[in-house]
Design a protein around this motif. Structure first.
Motif, PDB file in Angstrom:
ATOM      1  N   TRP A 118      96.390  28.486 -14.594  1.00  0.00           N
ATOM      2  CA  TRP A 118      94.931  28.475 -14.447  1.00  0.00           C
ATOM      3  C   TRP A 118      94.494  27.343 -13.514  1.00  0.00           C
ATOM      4  O   TRP A 118      93.599  27.523 -12.689  1.00  0.00           O
ATOM      5  CB  TRP A 118      94.312  28.319 -15.831  1.00  0.00           C
ATOM      6  CG  TRP A 118      92.853  27.969 -15.904  1.00  0.00           C
ATOM      7  CD1 TRP A 118      92.319  26.768 -16.240  1.00  0.00           C
ATOM      8  CD2 TRP A 118      91.740  28.848 -15.687  1.00  0.00           C
ATOM      9  NE1 TRP A 118      90.943  26.824 -16.240  1.00  0.00           N
ATOM     10  CE2 TRP A 118      90.554  28.100 -15.900  1.00  0.00           C
ATOM     11  CE3 TRP A 118      91.614  30.183 -15.331  1.00  0.00           C
ATOM     12  CZ2 TRP A 118      89.280  28.635 -15.773  1.00  0.00           C
ATOM     13  CZ3 TRP A 118      90.335  30.730 -15.200  1.00  0.00           C
ATOM     14  CH2 TRP A 118      89.199  29.958 -15.420  1.00  0.00           C
ATOM     15  N   LEU A 119      95.138  26.189 -13.614  1.00  0.00           N
ATOM     16  CA  LEU A 119      94.806  25.069 -12.735  1.00  0.00           C
ATOM     17  C   LEU A 119      95.128  25.366 -11.278  1.00  0.00           C
ATOM     18  O   LEU A 119      94.575  24.728 -10.376  1.00  0.00           O
ATOM     19  CB  LEU A 119      95.564  23.806 -13.176  1.00  0.00           C
ATOM     20  CG  LEU A 119      95.218  23.231 -14.553  1.00  0.00           C
ATOM     21  CD1 LEU A 119      96.090  22.017 -14.852  1.00  0.00           C
ATOM     22  CD2 LEU A 119      93.738  22.867 -14.642  1.00  0.00           C
ATOM     23  N   PHE A 121     103.523  28.665 -24.567  1.00  0.00           N
ATOM     24  CA  PHE A 121     103.053  29.784 -23.753  1.00  0.00           C
ATOM     25  C   PHE A 121     101.678  29.501 -23.172  1.00  0.00           C
ATOM     26  O   PHE A 121     101.443  29.649 -21.972  1.00  0.00           O
ATOM     27  CB  PHE A 121     103.012  31.073 -24.583  1.00  0.00           C
ATOM     28  CG  PHE A 121     102.284  32.197 -23.892  1.00  0.00           C
ATOM     29  CD1 PHE A 121     102.845  32.837 -22.791  1.00  0.00           C
ATOM     30  CD2 PHE A 121     101.020  32.607 -24.319  1.00  0.00           C
ATOM     31  CE1 PHE A 121     102.165  33.862 -22.132  1.00  0.00           C
ATOM     32  CE2 PHE A 121     100.342  33.621 -23.677  1.00  0.00           C
ATOM     33  CZ  PHE A 121     100.912  34.249 -22.577  1.00  0.00           C
ATOM     34  N   HIS A 122     100.765  29.080 -24.019  1.00  0.00           N
ATOM     35  CA  HIS A 122      99.391  28.863 -23.555  1.00  0.00           C
ATOM     36  C   HIS A 122      99.293  27.699 -22.576  1.00  0.00           C
ATOM     37  O   HIS A 122      98.474  27.727 -21.644  1.00  0.00           O
ATOM     38  CB  HIS A 122      98.461  28.639 -24.752  1.00  0.00           C
ATOM     39  CG  HIS A 122      98.103  29.891 -25.469  1.00  0.00           C
ATOM     40  ND1 HIS A 122      98.779  30.340 -26.578  1.00  0.00           N
ATOM     41  CD2 HIS A 122      97.141  30.825 -25.211  1.00  0.00           C
ATOM     42  CE1 HIS A 122      98.243  31.478 -26.997  1.00  0.00           C
ATOM     43  NE2 HIS A 122      97.251  31.794 -26.181  1.00  0.00           N
ATOM     44  N   MET A 123     100.122  26.666 -22.749  1.00  0.00           N
ATOM     45  CA  MET A 123     100.038  25.533 -21.835  1.00  0.00           C
ATOM     46  C   MET A 123     100.670  25.861 -20.481  1.00  0.00           C
ATOM     47  O   MET A 123     100.251  25.325 -19.450  1.00  0.00           O
ATOM     48  CB  MET A 123     100.689  24.299 -22.448  1.00  0.00           C
ATOM     49  CG  MET A 123     100.057  23.839 -23.750  1.00  0.00           C
ATOM     50  SD  MET A 123      98.231  23.898 -23.796  1.00  0.00           S
ATOM     51  CE  MET A 123      97.789  22.552 -22.710  1.00  0.00           C
ATOM     52  N   VAL A 124     101.667  26.739 -20.453  1.00  0.00           N
ATOM     53  CA  VAL A 124     102.188  27.211 -19.166  1.00  0.00           C
ATOM     54  C   VAL A 124     101.124  28.039 -18.454  1.00  0.00           C
ATOM     55  O   VAL A 124     100.896  27.891 -17.248  1.00  0.00           O
ATOM     56  CB  VAL A 124     103.487  28.018 -19.366  1.00  0.00           C
ATOM     57  CG1 VAL A 124     103.908  28.692 -18.053  1.00  0.00           C
ATOM     58  CG2 VAL A 124     104.610  27.112 -19.858  1.00  0.00           C
ATOM     59  N   VAL A 125     100.447  28.922 -19.212  1.00  0.00           N
ATOM     60  CA  VAL A 125      99.364  29.708 -18.619  1.00  0.00           C
ATOM     61  C   VAL A 125      98.245  28.786 -18.145  1.00  0.00           C
ATOM     62  O   VAL A 125      97.641  29.014 -17.087  1.00  0.00           O
ATOM     63  CB  VAL A 125      98.833  30.744 -19.632  1.00  0.00           C
ATOM     64  CG1 VAL A 125      97.587  31.452 -19.090  1.00  0.00           C
ATOM     65  CG2 VAL A 125      99.907  31.772 -19.961  1.00  0.00           C
ATOM     66  N   TYR A 126      97.997  27.722 -18.893  1.00  0.00           N
ATOM     67  CA  TYR A 126      96.961  26.770 -18.489  1.00  0.00           C
ATOM     68  C   TYR A 126      97.310  26.129 -17.143  1.00  0.00           C
ATOM     69  O   TYR A 126      96.434  25.913 -16.298  1.00  0.00           O
ATOM     70  CB  TYR A 126      96.789  25.692 -19.556  1.00  0.00           C
ATOM     71  CG  TYR A 126      95.798  24.609 -19.175  1.00  0.00           C
ATOM     72  CD1 TYR A 126      94.423  24.863 -19.181  1.00  0.00           C
ATOM     73  CD2 TYR A 126      96.237  23.339 -18.796  1.00  0.00           C
ATOM     74  CE1 TYR A 126      93.514  23.877 -18.826  1.00  0.00           C
ATOM     75  CE2 TYR A 126      95.326  22.354 -18.438  1.00  0.00           C
ATOM     76  CZ  TYR A 126      93.974  22.623 -18.448  1.00  0.00           C
ATOM     77  OH  TYR A 126      93.071  21.658 -18.083  1.00  0.00           O
ATOM     78  N   GLN A 127      98.580  25.829 -16.939  1.00  0.00           N
ATOM     79  CA  GLN A 127      98.988  25.259 -15.650  1.00  0.00           C
ATOM     80  C   GLN A 127      98.802  26.267 -14.514  1.00  0.00           C
ATOM     81  O   GLN A 127      98.470  25.893 -13.386  1.00  0.00           O
ATOM     82  CB  GLN A 127     100.439  24.787 -15.717  1.00  0.00           C
ATOM     83  CG  GLN A 127     100.626  23.571 -16.610  1.00  0.00           C
ATOM     84  CD  GLN A 127     102.061  23.099 -16.619  1.00  0.00           C
ATOM     85  OE1 GLN A 127     102.433  22.129 -15.979  1.00  0.00           O
ATOM     86  NE2 GLN A 127     102.889  23.811 -17.364  1.00  0.00           N
TER      87      GLN A 127
END
Length: 351
Positions: free
Chosen positions: A337-338, A329-335
């Motif tokens: 954010w980019l 979840f957090h890494m999808v949100v991080y993408q």
């Protein structure tokens, strides 16, 4: 779970060089940017279309991402403070209804026209198809699409769109030192096919080769299946077929081999991790001889690095019931954010 965590930490300690310079595309910026995201990122969610049923999303990845987002600190009720805007609508929404929904967003809110939708994102399991309607064209061309991996050909735009890691219920198997070193394995490769899947010529060749094993779902004994993961150097996947068990295989120390006839541009977390450091990609034209030649040609040091990176990467590919730091979840949100930096055009006035 505790033993797997200890094993993962030991890998990260022993192989700091491999996991920091190989697993991640930008190790020096990833974690500082991630912390900035946690402290700053804000998302505004529009109301779903009026005719939407209570169940917006039908795939487990979509539902889990949406539920996690609703309960996350990333939401803001003030759209003026938002970096990105989320458009929730069911994947089954017709093109006409979708065009009407986007048109209403354009009319009732001032945000769409600032970027022609470039600071908006949406969930669609298989991706939104092309259309001649201006509203859908802008959605497809400009907005960030989050679909399920793998996305049908032609419905994913690289460097803009994102895929959700597959969700598969499993218990992590702690790889042993022998697993990492590829010692005492029984099979060169293991392949699992869904029931009713018609085998291709290549799959039939693989089935007939003594160093490979091919099983069809449902596998009668789950423990037997898990042992075959651990007793195989490589786990084989035909791109576009069932790849939901890929993360489970990686966590077990089985290196994924993706068989494909074209470059893959929709792998999960492509902005974060280097898939060439934890998976092998093989063409279909060489047959089983070509496949075996590639796998036999992988040196011991590279194989160990593939196993170690794959195990370490599972922390970013696993969906947790309650989201945890650096998980899927957090890494999808991080993408997302980019992708928050977009050009804000002057308000476009329709003639």
């Amino acid at each position: 779970m505790a033993s797997f965590t200890i094993f993962l930490l030991s890998l990260l300690t022993i192989t700091t060089h491999a996991t920091t310079t190989s697993l991640y595309l930008s190790p020096k910026t990833l974690f500082p940017n991630y912390n900035n995201m946690l402290n700053s990122f804000k998302i505004f969610i529009y109301a779903p279309p009026p005719s939407t049923t209570p169940t917006l999303f039908t795939t487990p990845q979509q539902s889990h991402f949406y539920t996690s987002l609703l309960h996350s600190p990333f939401l803001t009720q003030d759209p003026n403070h938002a970096h990105l805007f989320f458009l929730p609508f069911p994947s089954s929404t017709s093109t006409r209804s979708l065009a009407r929904h986007i048109r209403n967003i354009r009319i009732n809110f001032p945000f769409w026209n600032r970027t022609l939708g470039a600071d908006h994102f949406y969930l669609s399991a298989a991706g939104v198809d092309s259309s001649s309607d201006r509203n859908v064209v802008e959605l497809k061309k400009n907005s960030v699409q989050i679909s399920c991996f793998p996305t049908p050909s032609g419905l994913f735009i690289p460097h803009k769109d994102i895929t959700l890691p597959p969700m598969h219920s499993f218990q992590l198997i702690t790889p042993s030192v022998n697993d990492v070193n590829g010692v005492n394995v029984t099979y060169l490769g293991y392949m699992k096919l869904t029931a009713g899947q018609t085998p291709s010529n290549l799959i039939e060749e693989i089935s007939d080769h003594p160093e490979f094993i091919v099983e069809y779902e449902p596998v009668s004994k789950k423990e037997n299946k898990k042992e075959k993961y651990k007793n195989s150097r490589f786990c084989l996947f035909v791109y576009g077929s069932d790849m939901t068990w890929m993360v489970e295989a990686m966590a077990s120390g089985c290196v994924p081999v993706v068989i494909t006839d074209r470059p893959i541009q929709d792998l999960p977390l492509m902005d974060v991790v280097d898939w060439s450091e934890m998976a092998v990609f093989v063409g279909v034209n060489g047959g089983v001889k070509g496949l075996k030649r590639v796998l036999d040609g992988i040196e011991k040091s590279r194989y160990e690095r593939l196993v170690e990176s794959g195990v370490a990467a599972t922390q970013h590919l696993v969906w947790n019931a309650e989201p945890q730091a650096h998980d899927a979840f957090h890494m999808v949100v991080y993408q997302l954010w980019l992708r928050r930096h977009t050009v804000r055009y002057a308000r476009w006035v329709e003639q």
